[in-house]
Write a protein that holds these residues in place. Structure first.
Motif, PDB file in Angstrom:
ATOM      1  N   ARG A 175       0.839  -1.207   0.000  1.00 41.66           N
ATOM      2  CA  ARG A 175       0.000   0.000   0.000  1.00 41.66           C
ATOM      3  C   ARG A 175       0.869   1.249   0.000  1.00 41.66           C
ATOM      4  N   ALA A 228       2.229   1.911  -3.511  1.00 42.28           N
ATOM      5  CA  ALA A 228       1.243   2.485  -4.430  1.00 42.28           C
ATOM      6  C   ALA A 228       1.098   3.988  -4.197  1.00 42.28           C
ATOM      7  N   GLU A 229       1.056   4.402  -2.934  1.00 34.24           N
ATOM      8  CA  GLU A 229       0.916   5.823  -2.610  1.00 34.24           C
ATOM      9  C   GLU A 229       2.172   6.603  -3.000  1.00 34.24           C
ATOM     10  N   LEU A 244       4.310   5.893  -5.440  1.00 36.50           N
ATOM     11  CA  LEU A 244       4.390   6.040  -6.892  1.00 36.50           C
ATOM     12  C   LEU A 244       3.520   7.200  -7.360  1.00 36.50           C
ATOM     13  N   GLU A 245       2.335   7.307  -6.779  1.00 36.21           N
ATOM     14  CA  GLU A 245       1.450   8.426  -7.125  1.00 36.21           C
ATOM     15  C   GLU A 245       2.087   9.753  -6.732  1.00 36.21           C
ATOM     16  N   ARG A 255       4.247   5.727 -12.967  1.00 34.64           N
ATOM     17  CA  ARG A 255       3.301   4.620 -13.110  1.00 34.64           C
ATOM     18  C   ARG A 255       3.917   3.338 -12.547  1.00 34.64           C
ATOM     19  N   ALA A 256       3.052   2.450 -12.092  1.00 35.05           N
ATOM     20  CA  ALA A 256       3.529   1.167 -11.562  1.00 35.05           C
ATOM     21  C   ALA A 256       4.241   0.361 -12.636  1.00 35.05           C
ATOM     22  N   PHE A 294       2.410  -5.782  -4.082  1.00 36.48           N
ATOM     23  CA  PHE A 294       2.618  -4.699  -5.046  1.00 36.48           C
ATOM     24  C   PHE A 294       1.564  -4.781  -6.156  1.00 36.48           C
ATOM     25  N   HIS A 320      -2.023  -3.812  -4.901  1.00 27.65           N
ATOM     26  CA  HIS A 320      -2.293  -2.392  -4.635  1.00 27.65           C
ATOM     27  C   HIS A 320      -2.075  -1.484  -5.847  1.00 27.65           C
ATOM     28  N   THR A 321      -1.397  -1.977  -6.883  1.00 26.65           N
ATOM     29  CA  THR A 321      -1.125  -1.124  -8.045  1.00 26.65           C
ATOM     30  C   THR A 321      -1.767  -1.625  -9.331  1.00 26.65           C
TER      31      THR A 321
END
Length: 399
Positions: free
Chosen positions: A123, A126-127, A129-130, A135-136, A179, A182-183
């Motif tokens: 989690r 994912a946050e 990367l944003e 991008r994932a 990973f 969440h992505t």
């Protein structure tokens, strides 16, 4: 370099290291023809791993156009990294050259078990990367530093004294799955290593790249060491190298260690041990992090106990220095301040032969709490862009 080292991966390695950064220099270094070099470089360009830089010096004494330099394109992917301590963790998105693009730290308790901890890391990733604006799908791999011995072959911790429930657990599979969960991205390679190893790797590469024998000692909840020799981490046969905290010391004869034995260095000189002694006198301290905060505030009792702990560690390090003859000995972790370092130096220079310490630098961390992240990121990059792996990845990409 002629012979085995003639693949596209070897050309990329020459460019990344700076040993050959023009087509002509690559021909000279490898003995390959101009056409063959061109074909192999074309694969790297199509993969997006190489780019052309500015013109270099003119190769010919007769003049002419300057040769075009080649550069590793570090913008084509990013790396995720995390560094677990017993009750705290840090995670980051890094560039392929080790620049931290986004970072998060927070409470994460390893005693909650690998399923919960690795799920939460997914989690966080994912946050992050944003936050970093990536991008994932740009993630090429994940590096994880853990406070226990790791078998690098399978990425599993082996009988970790301070990681209950993690022994033999499939860390790589769970973290890759988290990973993806969440992505929404596909699975990526996950590399796991001991935290002191990765801290040492990050610090040596960043600040002491020319040091042929580098030792980092992390003193936090436990005590561990990372050893880098000629640019590579020395791990022993199954990841157990550097476990200083479980060397027996006379002062700890009656001290019970978390590993179940009596007399371990960690039982008398770790941040956890100092915290227990402070708590016994009525000072609120439950962990190495609490001791660090007390030291930062100038607490005299914490300073005295940290110096004493440093002397115990320095006594053991006299043997380490005599055995390995390092150029740099770095002290890191919660206790890595002036009182502890003073204690280390007192016993180290008293017990080690002058020949072993004549050219030794005893220093504290340059990267601080980011050392493990930088080392974990570098571990992933060096693994994925090693010559033999480059060939595998190019073939998988159809390039």
């Amino acid at each position: 370099m002629a012979g085995r080292q003639t693949g596209a991966g070897d050309l990329l390695e020459l460019v990344r290291s700076g040993r050959a950064v023009t087509r002509g220099a690559l021909q000279q270094a490898t003995g390959l023809s101009r056409a063959t070099v061109g074909q192999r470089l074309d694969r790297l360009f199509r993969a997006g791993w190489l780019r052309e830089g500015a013109g270099g010096p003119v190769d010919s004494p007769l003049g002419g156009r300057p040769s075009i330099t080649l550069e590793f394109d570090d913008a084509h992917a990013v790396v995720l990294a995390a560094d677990l301590d017993t009750r705290h963790a840090r995670a980051a998105v890094l560039s392929l050259t080790g620049e931290i693009l986004a970072e998060h730290s927070g409470t994460l308790v390893v005693e909650d078990g690998p399923d919960a901890v690795l799920g939460e890391l997914g989690r966080w990733f994912a946050e992050l990367l944003e936050k970093a604006g990536h991008r994932a799908s740009e993630v090429c791999g994940i590096g994880l530093a853990v406070p226990g011995p790791v078998d690098l072959e399978n990425g599993r911790v082996v009988q970790p004294p301070i990681m209950p429930g993690w022994d033999g657990y499939d860390i790589r599979g769970r973290l890759s799955g988290s990973f993806t969960e969440h992505t929404g991205a596909g699975p990526v390679p996950v590399l796991v290593d001991n935290d002191a190893n990765l801290m040492a790797y990050g610090e040596q590469r960043t600040a002491y790249p020319d040091c042929a024998a580098f030792v980092l000692v992390k003193v936090s909840t436990g005590i561990g060491a990372g050893v880098v020799v000629h640019g590579s981490v020395y791990r022993g046969i199954d990841g157990g190298a550097g476990d200083l905290g479980h060397i027996r010391v006379p002062a700890g004869a009656e001290a019970l260690c978390r590993c179940g034995s009596y007399g371990c260095l960690a039982a008398v000189a770790s941040g956890g041990a100092v915290a227990r002694r402070l708590a016994a006198t009525g000072v609120p301290a439950a962990s190495g992090a609490d001791v660090r905060d007390l030291l930062a505030s100038g607490h005299p009792g914490a300073a005295a106990l940290a110096r004493e702990a440093g002397r115990h560690v320095g006594d053991v390090l006299a043997t380490v220095v005599t055995l390995l003859n390092p150029g740099v000995l770095m002290i890191a972790g919660d206790l890595a301040g002036t009182p502890f370092l003073t204690g280390v130096r007192e016993l180290l220079y008293q017990r080690a032969l002058p020949r072993s310490t004549a050219r030794l630098e005893v220093v504290t961390s340059r990267l601080g709490e980011r050392a493990g992240l930088v080392g974990a990121g570098a571990l992933v990059v060096e693994h994925l862009y090693a010559p033999e792996r480059v060939e595998e990845r190019l073939l998988a990409m159809g390039v």
